[in-house]
Design an enzyme around this catalytic site. Structure first.
Site, PDB file in Angstrom:
ATOM      1  N   ASP A 145     148.764  47.303  31.845  1.00  0.00           N
ATOM      2  CA  ASP A 145     148.481  45.957  31.347  1.00  0.00           C
ATOM      3  C   ASP A 145     149.439  44.960  32.004  1.00  0.00           C
ATOM      4  OD1 ASP A 145     147.829  43.767  29.357  1.00  0.00           O
ATOM      5  OD2 ASP A 145     146.741  45.437  28.449  1.00  0.00           O
ATOM      6  N   HIS A 203     149.645  39.854  26.724  1.00  0.00           N
ATOM      7  CA  HIS A 203     148.567  40.799  26.422  1.00  0.00           C
ATOM      8  C   HIS A 203     149.090  42.226  26.265  1.00  0.00           C
ATOM      9  CE1 HIS A 203     144.780  43.072  27.153  1.00  0.00           C
ATOM     10  NE2 HIS A 203     144.197  42.014  26.615  1.00  0.00           N
ATOM     11  N   SER A 523     140.163  44.527  23.568  1.00  0.00           N
ATOM     12  CA  SER A 523     141.516  44.829  24.051  1.00  0.00           C
ATOM     13  C   SER A 523     142.421  45.284  22.913  1.00  0.00           C
ATOM     14  CB  SER A 523     142.142  43.592  24.702  1.00  0.00           C
ATOM     15  OG  SER A 523     141.596  43.330  25.952  1.00  0.00           O
TER      16      SER A 523
END
Length: 870
Positions: A145, A203, A523
């Site tokens: 990520d 994220h 996600s």
């Protein structure tokens, strides 16, 4: 497993036949200039592969090389395209290197989640923590990520006040990892790797927090508004950073991170990434299956394209043995609110506005409604005629079938409004793009109805906007998320596999960006599933195979319904259902396989076998039953483009078992034959996708039932439209040197020198095709001359379904044609340059689940004759 063990299995052998070039599925997809991923055949060594590339005079530079994948990422300096690379002996597959953006997630600025309604209550994780005392200890999880803020207190080891990375201290929960790109990387420049995987985007930190963060006792820095704990708070992390502080990443970097995680000994890889609709023969899925075969477990996000309709599950989890994870909304979320006439309503501000709305009391509400009192969508400027909306907040219906949020926002701005609220239909809140400079937000359907009713009683009521977020029960909470993508894939395989909470998830965020955030997306669902697997690994004290652990979680998931629905949601939306971690860790029954793909009416697999295994300590009796789910009709109006929101129908299959009850001794298994019959209801010409679940229920109340989803398509999938004829495509036009596109001249003649204009073929994929081609024939003799070569691409190969819009415009693929054709499907042949003459152009796409015999197995469009003058 050591990588050297695998390299030895890839020793050089006799070179094999040429490979396949997978053309990009979307011409608007971001591609690395002259960048390609090459996979070699399993018995071809790296040395021999490079020697053959050089023998074919291909001038290239190595970007990355892969051992498990057995291939390389290269930049081609010569004029060779993907077809030339695929023609090299020993090459199995070739793909263009594609750029990937971080998945879009919804954020409302943080806030708390009602502690009594924690997301862990939805899944049984709270019971696993309390009763089984499982925390994921000893399990290694790789996060591929944007990195992890490893100094965040949510990642602190027991007794520590803040987290750390192994390079900087002992007893660190983030013990492995690497920055594969550097802060400045955008995918348009050269990566500058280093050893520090610190997250500057957010994220990856949020994803890691869901897997195994722990903010139950934060002692340093900002404290969370409510204590929270991840699914497996004692896992060991590997942080593999593939994004810089802005911009994209690319396929070659993702593959490198996957192999690095394998070499570091990760048990599970979390990939909250996705590149849109595709077949399983895409690089990340191919490598994922290889990693699973060597003992890893890989999970990928199903995608956030639920408003696009069917055929849109994302590519990352499409591997046969990897897992595609769909999303459910948390029952509670933290949102900014607007109060009106005594009611308080949550709202989701548009991304173009990007912050809380704060308007004066003078900005009162004005709903746009028709004579019957029904809200209008705001798509026509005429709606505003005769209504004083200047400086007011307009309420419209959030039905986006006619126009998007940007279009209605622009119309509202022209009318002089101060803000705009869109009441979602049928429920929940939508992620709006919005119009720049306009305070604009989505509100729930029930909120829209309440505001409209209150306005009709007293139009002078004032709107009051909250200063911060608060905990609210969300309309649609606890049900499949609207944004979560629908399957199936192009082979009618059942994807997504399973669902987990992904909507309104509160967790860690980089300290530099506020420390905590509430986000939504598949996600977020993917790491929830990954953390749950870590708990299973710890309980079994073993490293089960990826397919085995996936099957256990699918067997024991909770089959769920859409919000306010009396029927069960399609398996094409929720997979096997919402993960039930307590059931997965306490079940005494296994059922296999983990899905039944019944295919279509032409290829119907009506007779199946289910194996039920009793892993308990006593003999058990099981009763077999059948649960039906919603059928999805996407073609009710003979439309070529599938409905953005499928029509729900009661098209149910029937199921018969060879025996309805089975008695199975401890440790033994029994096979039962199942006979499926297609639904009697449902129009086969409209291709409804039907589904349901085969259930085995033990007689003991303390042992959960297990189930296996099935899915099929009534009708002939070969007849499902591939090209979007609703938009008048495919189409032949001409493109000038300045990029302008015009219709063909009335004469049909085009200057072959292309100084004035060049032919261009426009296509739009409404569903998958195993082989898309643009064929050139001699107009006089009908002789086949070859396949269009456009730039470095041959119009020949697989394509997934396209999204409806790209930056507000319909997604369209364009193939410029300058007379170059490939004379056969054999990519080792050289392209041929055609001269002046008259040519017929056919767009021919192979129909799904066919053998590919031309012309019978193709959807063919005759674009007419084109006269090329010297």
């Amino acid at each position: 497993m050591k990588i050297t063990t695998i390299i030895s299995a890839l020793a050089a052998a006799a070179l094999v036949s040429a490979g396949k070039f997978h053309i990009p599925k979307d011409s608007k997809a971001e591609l690395q200039s002259n960048g390609y991923i090459i996979q070699y055949h399993d018995n071809v060594s790296r040395t021999n592969a490079h020697a053959n590339l050089k023998k074919h005079a291909i001038d290239y530079k190595i970007r990355n090389e892969y051992d498990v994948f057995n291939g390389a990422a290269i930049t081609v300096n010569s004029k060779h395209g993907g077809d030339a690379l695929a023609a090299v002996p020993g090459v199995k597959h070739v793909w263009r290197i594609q750029r990937y953006s971080l998945p879009k997630t919804t954020s409302n600025g943080g806030g708390k989640v009602d502690e009594a309604s924690s997301v862990h209550h939805m899944t049984g994780v709270d019971a696993v923590h309390k009763k089984l005392k499982l925390t994921g200890k000893g399990v290694k999880v790789g996060i591929i990520d944007s990195g992890i803020d490893y100094k965040h207190p949510a990642f602190a080891a027991p007794g520590a006040t803040e987290g750390c990375f192994a390079r900087y201290g002992k007893n660190c929960r983030v013990k492995y990892g690497w920055d594969l790109v550097g802060d400045a990387y955008t995918s348009f420049n050269t990566p500058i790797p280093d050893g520090d995987p610190m997250d500057c985007r957010g994220h990856g930190t949020h994803v890691a927090g869901i897997v195994g963060g722990n903010a139950s006792n934060v002692k340093v820095g900002p404290k969370p508004l409510v204590p929270w704990i991840g699914v497996a708070p004692d896992v060991t992390f590997g942080a593999y950073r593939i994004f810089g502080c802005e911009g994209f990443t690319s396929t070659d970097v993702i593959l490198a991170a996957m192999e690095m995680a394998f070499n570091d000994g990760m048990d599970i890889i979390n990939m909250s990434l996705g590149g849109g609709s595709a077949y399983k023969e895409n690089p990340t899925s191919v490598l994922a299956d290889k990693l699973v075969s060597f003992g890893m477990n890989v999970a990928g996000a199903a995608g956030n394209d639920g408003t696009e309709g069917v055929w849109m599950v994302s590519d990352t989890g499409l591997g046969e043995t990897s897992t595609s994870v769909a999303s459910f909304d948390n029952a509670y979320g933290a949102y900014y609110t607007v109060s009106y006439a005594g009611g308080k309503y949550p709202y989701n501000f548009a991304s173009a506005w990007g912050k809380a709305i704060d308007l004066p009391a003078s900005a009162t509400l004005v709903p746009l409604f028709d004579k019957a009192g029904v809200l209008l969508d705001g798509c026509d400027a005429a709606f505003y005629n005769g209504i004083d909306v200047k400086g007011k907040v307009v309420l419209v219906l959030g039905d986006y079938t006619r126009c998007g949020s940007a279009a209605r926002g622009a119309i509202a701005k022209t009318a002089g409004v101060a803000g705009l609220l869109a009441a979602t239909t049928p429920f929940g809140m939508t992620n709006l793009a919005g119009a720049p400079g306009l305070p604009m937000a989505s509100i729930e359907n029930r909120a829209g109805e309440a505001l409209l009713a209150a306005y009709k009683k007293n139009p002078k009521n004032a709107l009051t906007w909250s200063k911060g977020p608060s905990s609210v029960k969300v309309e649609g909470g606890g049900a499949p998320a609207e944004m979560s993508s629908y399957g199936l894939d192009g082979d009618l395989r059942s994807k997504p596999d399973i669902a987990a909470p992904g909507g309104n998830i509160y967790g860690a965020y980089p300290r530099s960006l506020g420390s905590y955030a509430l986000l939504s997306g598949t996600s977020m669902a993917t790491p929830y599933y990954v953390g749950s697997q870590a708990l299973y690994y710890e309980k079994t004290k073993s490293k089960p195979s990826g397919p085995d652990v996936r099957r256990v979680f699918k067997n024991t998931a909770t089959i769920s319904k859409n919000f306010n629905s009396k029927t069960y949601t399609s398996a094409a939306k929720q997979g096997a259902g919402l993960i039930n971690v307590w059931n997965a860790l306490t079940t005494t029954t296994h059922a296999s396989p983990d899905r039944f793909d019944l295919l279509d009416s032409d290829n119907f697999r009506g007779v199946q076998k289910i194996t039920i295994k009793n892993i308990g300590k006593k003999t058990e009796t099981y009763t077999l039953s059948h649960v039906v789910a919603d059928a999805l009709n996407s073609y009710t109006k003979k439309n070529a483009w599938p409905h953005p929101k499928p029509v729900i129908e009661a098209d149910y299959a029937t199921v018969k078992f060879s025996v309805n009850k089975v008695k199975i001794p401890a440790g033994k298994s029994v096979k039962v034959t199942i006979t499926f019959t297609e639904p009697k209801a449902g129009n086969a010409a409209q291709f409804p996708i039907y589904s349901g679940y085969v259930v085995a229920t033990p007689s003991r109340e303390d042992s959960p039932a297990v189930h296996v989803p099935y899915i099929g398509l009534k009708g002939k999938v070969r007849n499902v439209p591939i090209m979007d004829t609703d938009l008048g495509l495919p189409q032949l036009a001409v493109q000038k040197e300045n990029g302008d596109v015009e219709e063909l001249p009335a004469s049909g003649k085009v200057d072959w020198s292309f100084k004035k204009a060049a032919p261009a073929i426009f296509v739009r994929f409404a569903s998958h095709t195993p082989n898309f081609t643009i064929r050139i024939h001699d107009a006089k003799t009908s002789k086949f001359l070859g396949y269009v070569v456009s730039g470095s691409n041959v119009a020949l190969g697989q394509n997934g379904r396209m999204t409806n819009l790209n930056d507000g415009e319909p997604s369209v693929n364009k193939y410029d044609w300058h007379g170059l054709v490939l004379p056969t499907e054999d990519l080792s042949t050289k392209p041929v340059q055609l001269g002046a003459g008259s040519y017929k152009i056919y767009v021919a796409s192979q129909r799904k689940l066919t053998k590919g015999a031309y012309p019978g197995d193709f959807e063919i469009f005759d674009l007419g004759a084109l006269d090329i003058t010297a």
